[in-house]
Design an enzyme around this catalytic site. Structure first.
Site, PDB file in Angstrom:
ATOM      1  N   ILE A  36      26.677 -10.735  26.745  1.00  0.00           N
ATOM      2  CA  ILE A  36      26.995 -11.840  27.658  1.00  0.00           C
ATOM      3  C   ILE A  36      26.876 -13.168  26.904  1.00  0.00           C
ATOM      4  CG2 ILE A  36      26.279 -13.041  29.796  1.00  0.00           C
ATOM      5  CD1 ILE A  36      27.348 -10.341  30.473  1.00  0.00           C
ATOM      6  N   SER A  83       5.843 -37.670  -2.587  1.00  0.00           N
ATOM      7  CA  SER A  83       5.351 -36.332  -2.859  1.00  0.00           C
ATOM      8  C   SER A  83       3.829 -36.387  -2.715  1.00  0.00           C
ATOM      9  CB  SER A  83       5.789 -35.972  -4.269  1.00  0.00           C
ATOM     10  OG  SER A  83       5.273 -34.737  -4.605  1.00  0.00           O
ATOM     11  N   LEU A  84       3.130 -35.366  -3.140  1.00  0.00           N
ATOM     12  CA  LEU A  84       1.668 -35.383  -3.038  1.00  0.00           C
ATOM     13  C   LEU A  84       1.048 -35.163  -4.410  1.00  0.00           C
ATOM     14  CD1 LEU A  84       1.169 -33.080   0.069  1.00  0.00           C
ATOM     15  CD2 LEU A  84       0.724 -35.535  -0.023  1.00  0.00           C
ATOM     16  N   GLU A 113      -4.152 -29.392   6.608  1.00  0.00           N
ATOM     17  CA  GLU A 113      -2.978 -28.633   7.037  1.00  0.00           C
ATOM     18  C   GLU A 113      -2.617 -27.611   5.989  1.00  0.00           C
ATOM     19  OE1 GLU A 113       0.177 -31.452   7.516  1.00  0.00           O
ATOM     20  OE2 GLU A 113      -0.986 -32.623   8.949  1.00  0.00           O
ATOM     21  N   LYS A 115      -0.124 -26.059   3.364  1.00  0.00           N
ATOM     22  CA  LYS A 115       0.978 -26.603   2.564  1.00  0.00           C
ATOM     23  C   LYS A 115       2.077 -25.548   2.552  1.00  0.00           C
ATOM     24  CE  LYS A 115       1.879 -28.990  -1.776  1.00  0.00           C
ATOM     25  NZ  LYS A 115       3.187 -28.451  -1.995  1.00  0.00           N
ATOM     26  N   ASP A 117       5.337 -23.597   1.811  1.00  0.00           N
ATOM     27  CA  ASP A 117       6.122 -23.502   0.585  1.00  0.00           C
ATOM     28  C   ASP A 117       7.611 -23.372   0.899  1.00  0.00           C
ATOM     29  OD1 ASP A 117       6.559 -23.484  -2.059  1.00  0.00           O
ATOM     30  OD2 ASP A 117       5.835 -21.458  -2.424  1.00  0.00           O
ATOM     31  N   ARG A 136      15.000 -33.958   0.425  1.00  0.00           N
ATOM     32  CA  ARG A 136      14.185 -35.026  -0.150  1.00  0.00           C
ATOM     33  C   ARG A 136      14.869 -35.613  -1.394  1.00  0.00           C
ATOM     34  NH1 ARG A 136      10.504 -35.160  -4.258  1.00  0.00           N
ATOM     35  NH2 ARG A 136       9.064 -36.894  -4.134  1.00  0.00           N
ATOM     36  N   GLU A 170       8.965 -29.563   6.598  1.00  0.00           N
ATOM     37  CA  GLU A 170       9.303 -28.545   5.617  1.00  0.00           C
ATOM     38  C   GLU A 170      10.211 -27.510   6.255  1.00  0.00           C
ATOM     39  OE1 GLU A 170       7.952 -29.380   2.814  1.00  0.00           O
ATOM     40  OE2 GLU A 170       7.843 -27.604   1.527  1.00  0.00           O
ATOM     41  N   TYR A 222       5.921 -32.417   9.772  1.00  0.00           N
ATOM     42  CA  TYR A 222       4.557 -32.885   9.548  1.00  0.00           C
ATOM     43  C   TYR A 222       4.394 -34.400   9.493  1.00  0.00           C
ATOM     44  CZ  TYR A 222       6.412 -32.416   4.790  1.00  0.00           C
ATOM     45  OH  TYR A 222       7.196 -32.470   3.689  1.00  0.00           O
ATOM     46  N   LYS A 287      -5.337 -34.889   4.556  1.00  0.00           N
ATOM     47  CA  LYS A 287      -4.814 -36.228   4.856  1.00  0.00           C
ATOM     48  C   LYS A 287      -5.852 -37.040   5.617  1.00  0.00           C
ATOM     49  CE  LYS A 287      -0.160 -34.364   5.460  1.00  0.00           C
ATOM     50  NZ  LYS A 287       0.927 -33.996   6.381  1.00  0.00           N
ATOM     51  N   LYS A 311      -3.891 -27.016  -4.517  1.00  0.00           N
ATOM     52  CA  LYS A 311      -2.968 -25.902  -4.755  1.00  0.00           C
ATOM     53  C   LYS A 311      -3.749 -24.627  -5.058  1.00  0.00           C
ATOM     54  CE  LYS A 311       1.126 -26.343  -5.681  1.00  0.00           C
ATOM     55  NZ  LYS A 311       2.002 -27.125  -6.515  1.00  0.00           N
ATOM     56  N   CYS A 405       3.247 -13.234 -45.038  1.00  0.00           N
ATOM     57  CA  CYS A 405       4.362 -13.549 -44.142  1.00  0.00           C
ATOM     58  C   CYS A 405       5.145 -12.285 -43.784  1.00  0.00           C
ATOM     59  CB  CYS A 405       5.287 -14.560 -44.812  1.00  0.00           C
ATOM     60  SG  CYS A 405       6.766 -14.874 -43.864  1.00  0.00           S
ATOM     61  N   CYS A 408       8.720 -12.867 -45.652  1.00  0.00           N
ATOM     62  CA  CYS A 408       8.941 -12.934 -47.101  1.00  0.00           C
ATOM     63  C   CYS A 408       7.755 -12.406 -47.900  1.00  0.00           C
ATOM     64  CB  CYS A 408       9.250 -14.369 -47.522  1.00  0.00           C
ATOM     65  SG  CYS A 408       7.797 -15.440 -47.408  1.00  0.00           S
ATOM     66  N   CYS A 423       3.543 -19.950 -43.330  1.00  0.00           N
ATOM     67  CA  CYS A 423       4.122 -19.460 -44.564  1.00  0.00           C
ATOM     68  C   CYS A 423       4.604 -20.726 -45.272  1.00  0.00           C
ATOM     69  CB  CYS A 423       5.306 -18.547 -44.245  1.00  0.00           C
ATOM     70  SG  CYS A 423       6.296 -18.218 -45.689  1.00  0.00           S
ATOM     71  N   CYS A 428      11.297 -18.990 -47.987  1.00  0.00           N
ATOM     72  CA  CYS A 428      11.137 -17.917 -46.994  1.00  0.00           C
ATOM     73  C   CYS A 428      12.398 -17.791 -46.136  1.00  0.00           C
ATOM     74  CB  CYS A 428       9.929 -18.186 -46.094  1.00  0.00           C
ATOM     75  SG  CYS A 428       9.856 -17.067 -44.690  1.00  0.00           S
TER      76      CYS A 428
HETATM   77  S1  IVH Z   1       2.809 -34.380   3.594  1.00  0.00           S
HETATM   78  C1  IVH Z   1       3.365 -38.531   2.009  1.00  0.00           C
HETATM   79  N1  IVH Z   1       2.201 -32.044   4.619  1.00  0.00           N
HETATM   80  O1  IVH Z   1       4.556 -30.544  -0.226  1.00  0.00           O
HETATM   81  C2  IVH Z   1       3.060 -37.120   2.227  1.00  0.00           C
HETATM   82  N2  IVH Z   1       3.671 -32.104   2.761  1.00  0.00           N
HETATM   83  O2  IVH Z   1       3.856 -31.353  -2.935  1.00  0.00           O
HETATM   84  C3  IVH Z   1       4.243 -36.282   2.383  1.00  0.00           C
HETATM   85  N3  IVH Z   1       4.511 -29.929   2.067  1.00  0.00           N
HETATM   86  O3  IVH Z   1       7.092 -32.949  -0.604  1.00  0.00           O
HETATM   87  C4  IVH Z   1       3.998 -34.845   2.412  1.00  0.00           C
HETATM   88  N4  IVH Z   1       3.465 -28.748   3.583  1.00  0.00           N
HETATM   89  O4  IVH Z   1       7.578 -30.886   0.832  1.00  0.00           O
HETATM   90  C5  IVH Z   1       2.884 -32.707   3.675  1.00  0.00           C
HETATM   91  N5  IVH Z   1       1.630 -30.047   5.644  1.00  0.00           N
HETATM   92  C6  IVH Z   1       2.302 -30.706   4.718  1.00  0.00           C
HETATM   93  C7  IVH Z   1       3.126 -30.049   3.791  1.00  0.00           C
HETATM   94  C8  IVH Z   1       3.792 -30.790   2.823  1.00  0.00           C
HETATM   95  C9  IVH Z   1       4.295 -28.707   2.569  1.00  0.00           C
HETATM   96  C10 IVH Z   1       5.343 -30.226   0.884  1.00  0.00           C
HETATM   97  C11 IVH Z   1       6.293 -31.382   1.056  1.00  0.00           C
HETATM   98  C12 IVH Z   1       5.962 -32.338  -0.063  1.00  0.00           C
HETATM   99  C13 IVH Z   1       5.287 -31.436  -1.033  1.00  0.00           C
HETATM  100  C14 IVH Z   1       4.378 -32.182  -1.967  1.00  0.00           C
END
Ligand code: IVH
Length: 668
Positions: A36, A83-84, A113, A115, A117, A136, A170, A222, A287, A311, A405, A408, A423, A428
């Site tokens: 449907i 970025s972070l 939070e 992170k 991937d 980005r 993300e 986020y 954060k 990380k 070596c 040679c 060497c 050689c």
């Molecule tokens: S905050 C100014 N929060 O990680 C801060 N980033 O290595 C902006 N990412 O470019 C990022 N989970 O793509 C934030 N809970 C989270 C995240 C996150 C994944 C990524 C994001 C960022 C990268 C930095």
């Protein structure tokens, strides 16, 4: 039906299909049979095809993917997408916390939070309607991937309130979808994605939105693009609730932490629970919650000072050392490499890992037959982390580096202050072969048709003793070589001839002076303009050049002071080789090092990376790896013995990098 009636029908269909979609995808509780749903969707698509003006901006038809694009537009972000900063240890997190406290005191809270991937995206809404989605990119300029993002179910096409804002987050591929996708690809004998992040990036970089639609991507948002003042928000955690109220998906595992101990407890908990999550995470983001305090802490050019990413350690696996191989480089350094039982690490098969030098083998006490832990340093280069001593065979003997070596047989020496065994025999074979191969390589003199095998033949037959002999090769000598026809010989002679006109930096790099890479060669050539001026420069004059350090300066001075070098250079000069900077853009160092948005072709044999590894890395950085060279190709990576694709790239004037350059750029 009249248009007015169709308009009403379209509105009805929009409403019910959005509802059914929500029940099916978000609530996992469908109220109508699939047939449907499909029938109603078909009806709506037909109306919209007849009257495109009846396609509402939030029409559910867009979830299935509309028109194929020819390219992605670039978009400039209203505010940079930062970025972070990365940390890998408890100590680093403590240091971050101390810096925060020094600046804003002790009265604050963190939000921790997961992170995720995946890849960072920006979603823009005007009056509540989704108008633009972007990657980005380099943080300032991204790519317009609106059509692909419209197919992602968790991206609302219309918000619950008519607000104008940008949300950031993300986009990722759940583990299950990733496994299913790879299973299907394996069945179709297609290349597998190395990990869910690459798969998500690869899906969003498809010009045909139907592909993205089929990939089951999801999102966690986020952040707001601005600081949320206009919505009366004062902190990050409220902004996340607000995003959710508007219809976005946010991750619920976040936690407010009022002490560093709580932060560590969160990290520990998720390090353990990570495998149970239905999506990949690669760390924890910490954060400072309060917006005013965030502002007080501020940002550096690239990363905020109010947040940091912890990380997780790299993936590690166990395998066996089958042998230790030795190679002699062009400077005579003997490098040991572990030959491993093939094993999958972070998505790719690893069979070799450099052991660098004797000291490392001794420190780690690596022996042939040992079981070892392998991981990828910087996520690219495989490394032997440690030996599992309890699994060692009783008769495993400590590894002894050779005294002579392997090429040679002359005695190896260990120079003062050096860890490497060398060497030092200037005759050689292996060194000369490596030096020649470097001289003819793409970023150096770029002499085509002179691959590893040809170099070895030229040396063996005594046609070449050093690089200057290349310029005296004769047709009748060449065609006597095994597997060298008239055509290849002509090609080689032509390439040798053409290389004479190269701008100075090519020769400079090709000489293989220690510490002088292709980028430094270009800087030096552009600055000194002629070989004579460069040879006459003192260490002081050299270090005055931007980006030239003491180590390089001293290496250059020592090199040019060598009489043999001076003789070689005069032989090259006599052979008619250009020794000045012509500023011609023959080399590639001016190419944007960013892979993002580029269409890239891999060809030839790669030695340090596997094809799929290189592809995965490039895709993770936003590049699109395709199979054939065309006008649309931005860059070709040419490994050893690259053939027709490389020829075509050269005809079309496409930038070509060798593997070294690729690895250099990837690790940047
Ligand atoms: S905050 C100014 N929060 O990680 C801060 N980033 O290595 C902006 N990412 O470019 C990022 N989970 O793509 C934030 N809970 C989270 C995240 C996150 C994944 C990524 C994001 C960022 C990268 C930095």
């Amino acid at each position: 039906m009249e248009k007015v009636q169709l308009e009403q029908r379209a509105a009805e269909l929009n409403k019910v299909l959005t509802q059914y979609g929500h029940e099916y995808y978000d609530l996992d509780a469908p109220t109508v049979p699939d047939a449907i749903y499909d029938q109603l969707m078909k009806e709506l698509i037909e109306i919209e095809e007849e009257y495109p003006d009846l396609r509402f901006p939030d029409s559910p038809t867009q979830r299935v993917g509309g028109q194929t694009l020819t390219a992605f537009e670039k978009v400039t972000h209203d505010h940079p997408m930062l970025s972070l900063g990365d940390t890998f240890s408890e100590e680093d997190v403590r240091a971050f916390d101390e810096r925060v406290r020094q600046n804003i005191g002790d009265n604050f809270r963190y939000v921790c939070e997961l992170k995720i991937d995946g890849l960072a995206i920006s979603l823009k809404y005007v009056d509540g309607v989704f108008v633009q989605g972007a990657t980005r990119g380099n943080g300032t300029i991204g790519e317009n991937i609106t059509e692909n993002l419209k197919t992602v179910r968790s991206v609302p096409l219309r918000l619950t309130k008519p607000v104008t804002l940008e949300a950031r987050g993300e986009c990722y591929m759940p583990k299950r979808s990733f496994n299913n996708l790879n299973k299907e690809r394996a069945e179709r004998e297609e290349n597998l994605f190395a990990n869910p992040r690459n798969a998500a990036a690869g899906s969003l970089r498809q010009l045909d939105p139907k592909i993205a639609a089929s990939r089951n991507l999801s999102t966690f948002m986020y952040a707001l693009g601005t600081n949320g003042e206009e919505f009366g928000l004062t902190c990050h955690s409220d902004a996340l609730d607000f995003l959710e109220e508007l219809g976005f998906r946010s991750n619920h595992e976040r936690r407010i932490c009022t002490s560093l101990d709580e932060v560590f407890a969160y990290i520990e908990e998720w390090t353990e629970k990570r495998p149970t999550l239905p999506y990949e995470i690669d760390g924890i983001v910490i954060k400072v919650d309060d917006y005013d305090q965030q502002q007080e802490l501020g940002n550096t050019v690239k990363v905020p000072r109010w947040s940091i990413a912890y990380k997780f350690p790299a993936e590690e696996v166990v395998t066996k050392v089958l042998d230790i191989d030795l190679t002699v480089g062009r400077t005579g350094v003997v490098t040991p490499t572990a030959v491993l039982e093939p094993v999958l690490v972070a998505g790719t098969t690893v069979q070799r890992a450099s052991l660098h030098n004797e000291d490392i083998i001794r420190e780690k006490d690596i022996r042939i037959g040992d079981h070892v832990i392998i991981r990828k340093a910087g996520d690219i280069i495989p490394e032997v982390k440690q030996v599992l001593f309890d699994q060692r065979a009783e008769d495993a003997a400590p590894y002894a580096m050779p005294t002579h070596c392997p090429a040679c047989d002359s005695e190896l020496v260990r120079l003062e202050d050096e860890v490497a065994l060398r060497c030092v025999n200037p005759q050689c074979f292996a060194q000369i072969a490596e030096g020649l191969a470097h001289f003819v390589s793409r970023n150096a003199m770029n002499i085509d048709g002179c691959g590893e095998k040809v170099v070895a033949q030229l040396l063996r037959e005594g046609l070449v003793k050093d690089v200057s002999d290349l310029y005296h090769l004769k047709m009748d000598e060449l065609i006597q070589l095994e597997r060298m026809g008239e055509k290849s010989a002509t090609k080689l002679i032509d390439a040798v001839e053409a290389s004479k006109a190269n701008s100075l930096e090519h020769l400079l790099f090709g000489l293989g002076i220690r510490h002088v890479g292709s980028k430094a060669a270009k800087i030096l050539a552009a600055h000194f303009e002629t070989m004579d001026a460069l040879m006459a420069a003192t260490e002081e004059q050299l270090t005055e050049v931007f980006e030239i350090g003491e180590k390089m300066a001293s290496s250059l001075v020592t090199y040019f002071a060598n009489e043999e070098v001076q003789e070689l250079l005069s032989r090259l000069r006599d052979a008619g080789i250009n020794m000045s900077y012509t500023g011609k853009k023959v080399d590639t160092s001016e190419t944007d090092s960013n892979f993002n948005g580029k269409t890239i072709v891999l060809t030839g044999k790669l030695e340090r990376l596997t094809r799929s590894e290189a592809k995965a890395k490039i895709e993770a950085l936003g590049g699109n790896v395709t199979g054939s060279v065309s006008k649309k190709t931005d860059l070709v990576i040419a490994g050893a013995e690259a053939g027709s694709k490389l020829d075509k790239a050269e005809k079309l004037g496409i930038v070509v990098w060798d593997e070294e350059r690729l690895i250099e750029e990837l690790s940047e």
